[in-house]
Enzyme design. Structure first.
Site, PDB file in Angstrom:
ATOM      1  N   ARG A   1     -16.513  16.867 -12.953  1.00 42.97           N
ATOM      2  CA  ARG A   1     -15.469  16.864 -11.933  1.00 42.97           C
ATOM      3  C   ARG A   1     -14.723  18.196 -11.847  1.00 42.97           C
ATOM      4  NH1 ARG A   1     -14.413  12.095  -9.071  1.00 42.97           N
ATOM      5  NH2 ARG A   1     -15.770  10.481  -9.904  1.00 42.97           N
TER       6      ARG A   1
ATOM      7  N   HIS B   1       8.433  -9.349   9.796  1.00 45.88           N
ATOM      8  CA  HIS B   1       7.204  -8.811   9.207  1.00 45.88           C
ATOM      9  C   HIS B   1       6.437  -9.831   8.364  1.00 45.88           C
ATOM     10  CE1 HIS B   1       8.352  -4.970  10.768  1.00 45.88           C
ATOM     11  NE2 HIS B   1       9.430  -4.919  10.015  1.00 45.88           N
TER      12      HIS B   1
ATOM     13  N   PRO C   1       2.922  -1.163  -4.264  1.00 49.31           N
ATOM     14  CA  PRO C   1       2.802  -1.645  -5.626  1.00 49.31           C
ATOM     15  C   PRO C   1       1.716  -0.905  -6.393  1.00 49.31           C
ATOM     16  CG  PRO C   1       1.985  -3.269  -4.071  1.00 49.31           C
ATOM     17  CD  PRO C   1       2.223  -2.029  -3.316  1.00 49.31           C
ATOM     18  N   GLU C   2       1.984  -0.646  -7.647  1.00 51.55           N
ATOM     19  CA  GLU C   2       0.958  -0.148  -8.552  1.00 51.55           C
ATOM     20  C   GLU C   2       0.578  -1.310  -9.456  1.00 51.55           C
ATOM     21  OE1 GLU C   2       1.006   3.730  -9.981  1.00 51.55           O
ATOM     22  OE2 GLU C   2       2.525   4.457  -8.608  1.00 51.55           O
TER      23      GLU C   2
ATOM     24  N   ARG D   1       4.353  -2.398   6.809  1.00 56.36           N
ATOM     25  CA  ARG D   1       3.441  -1.401   7.373  1.00 56.36           C
ATOM     26  C   ARG D   1       2.045  -1.945   7.655  1.00 56.36           C
ATOM     27  NH1 ARG D   1       4.274   3.775   3.587  1.00 56.36           N
ATOM     28  NH2 ARG D   1       2.782   4.732   4.975  1.00 56.36           N
TER      29      ARG D   1
END
Length: 272
Positions: free
Chosen positions: A152, A90, A2-3, A109
């Site tokens: 940066r 899961h 998910p974002e 996962r």
DNA sequence: AAGGTTACCTGCCCGC
DNA sequence: TGCGGGCAGGTAACCT
């Protein structure tokens, strides 16, 4: 997986279902997530007052001055089920709530992670204290971004994915927002003009907002709290489209790897 | 000390 | 059909 838009969608989906419910018991599969699970005894019998999002963390505020912090990792999902529903494959944690429902956490996962802390010390929690600005607030603007990037040497894509600079921009929306802003993902961060950064900020906000409205993206295993998939994936312009024609100029979309992550861009529309 | 690489896990997809 | 390799949206702990 998910974002930020997906986490926002999960929070919004969970809120009406679990707010006001009391935690009666917490069970787990015995397997660790990314880190060992916290001891849940301090929150059993507490009531869920509210749920918020900070970066990609879900923050459950409880009525006993404790807060439950949860990150979904790549494949974490919450489902609200009947109390006696059989555990899905899961499923690793189940919070049994009042009124015969359960908040079930599945994570194929097991990259997700959770912790409990005093609400008073929430902002001092190691997972939260170093986080940068929220992308959808006015604090995220070109002026501050320019200052943050001036030292940066790394690429702009790595920097907009750096949670110390701005939170919630993951691999998909990094590629999508850079395409919209016409900026090459490998452009050195400090080389970008204020004008370019202004455009980038605008498009990051835009792409995230669109995704939230669309209910989060669907790839492989993202499921909203009510079990229905989101559908923003249909509107990706570059992500996952390597070799396919750019929707603007028809040049083949290219894929490169930066910091171990795939980046997608149009070599014609996006310049270094 | 910034910047690159690897690890954490399981599943899926591809090519042989 | 089976097997091995590569890859997956996140983050942080390592190296250099």
């Amino acid at each position: 997986m998910p974002e930020l838009p997906e986490v926002e969608t999960v929070v919004n989906g969970l809120k009406p279902q679990v707010m006001g419910h009391r935690i009666l018991d917490v069970r787990n599969s015995g397997k660790n997530l990314r880190y060992p699970l916290p001891d849940f005894t301090s929150i059993t019998h507490a009531t869920i007052n509210d749920i918020h999002r900070r970066a990609k963390y879900l923050i459950f505020s409880l009525d006993n001055q404790q807060t439950l912090l949860w990150h979904l990792g790549m494949t974490g999902q919450f489902h609200v089920l009947e109390n006696d529903a059989e555990a899905a494959k899961h499923e690793h944690v189940r919070l049994d709530l009042s009124e015969n429902i359960s908040l079930c956490y599945r994570d194929t996962r097991r990259f997700g992670y959770a912790d409990i802390c005093d609400t008073n010390n929430l902002l001092a929690h190691p997972w939260l204290k170093k986080l940068g600005v929220e992308p959808l607030t006015d604090e995220f603007d070109a002026k501050q971004l320019k200052i943050n990037l001036q030292t940066r040497n790394t690429s702009i894509k790595q920097n907009i994915m750096d949670n110390a600079i701005v939170v919630g921009v993951g691999n998909i929306y990094a590629s999508e927002s850079l395409f919209r802003a016409g900026i090459h993902p490998a452009a050195p961060a400090k080389s970008l003009s204020s004008k370019q950064l202004g455009l980038l900020v605008l498009h990051i906000k835009e792409v995230l907002k669109e995704a939230i409205i669309a209910g989060g993206s669907t790839i492989s295993d993202f499921v909203k709290a009510d079990g229905k998939p989101g559908y923003f994936a249909h509107s990706f312009k570059v992500y996952g489209r390597d070799g396919e024609p750019c929707l603007v100029c028809k040049s083949p979309i290219q894929r490169i790897v930066q910091a171990g992550r795939a980046s997608f861009f149009c070599p014609n529309c996006q310049k270094v």
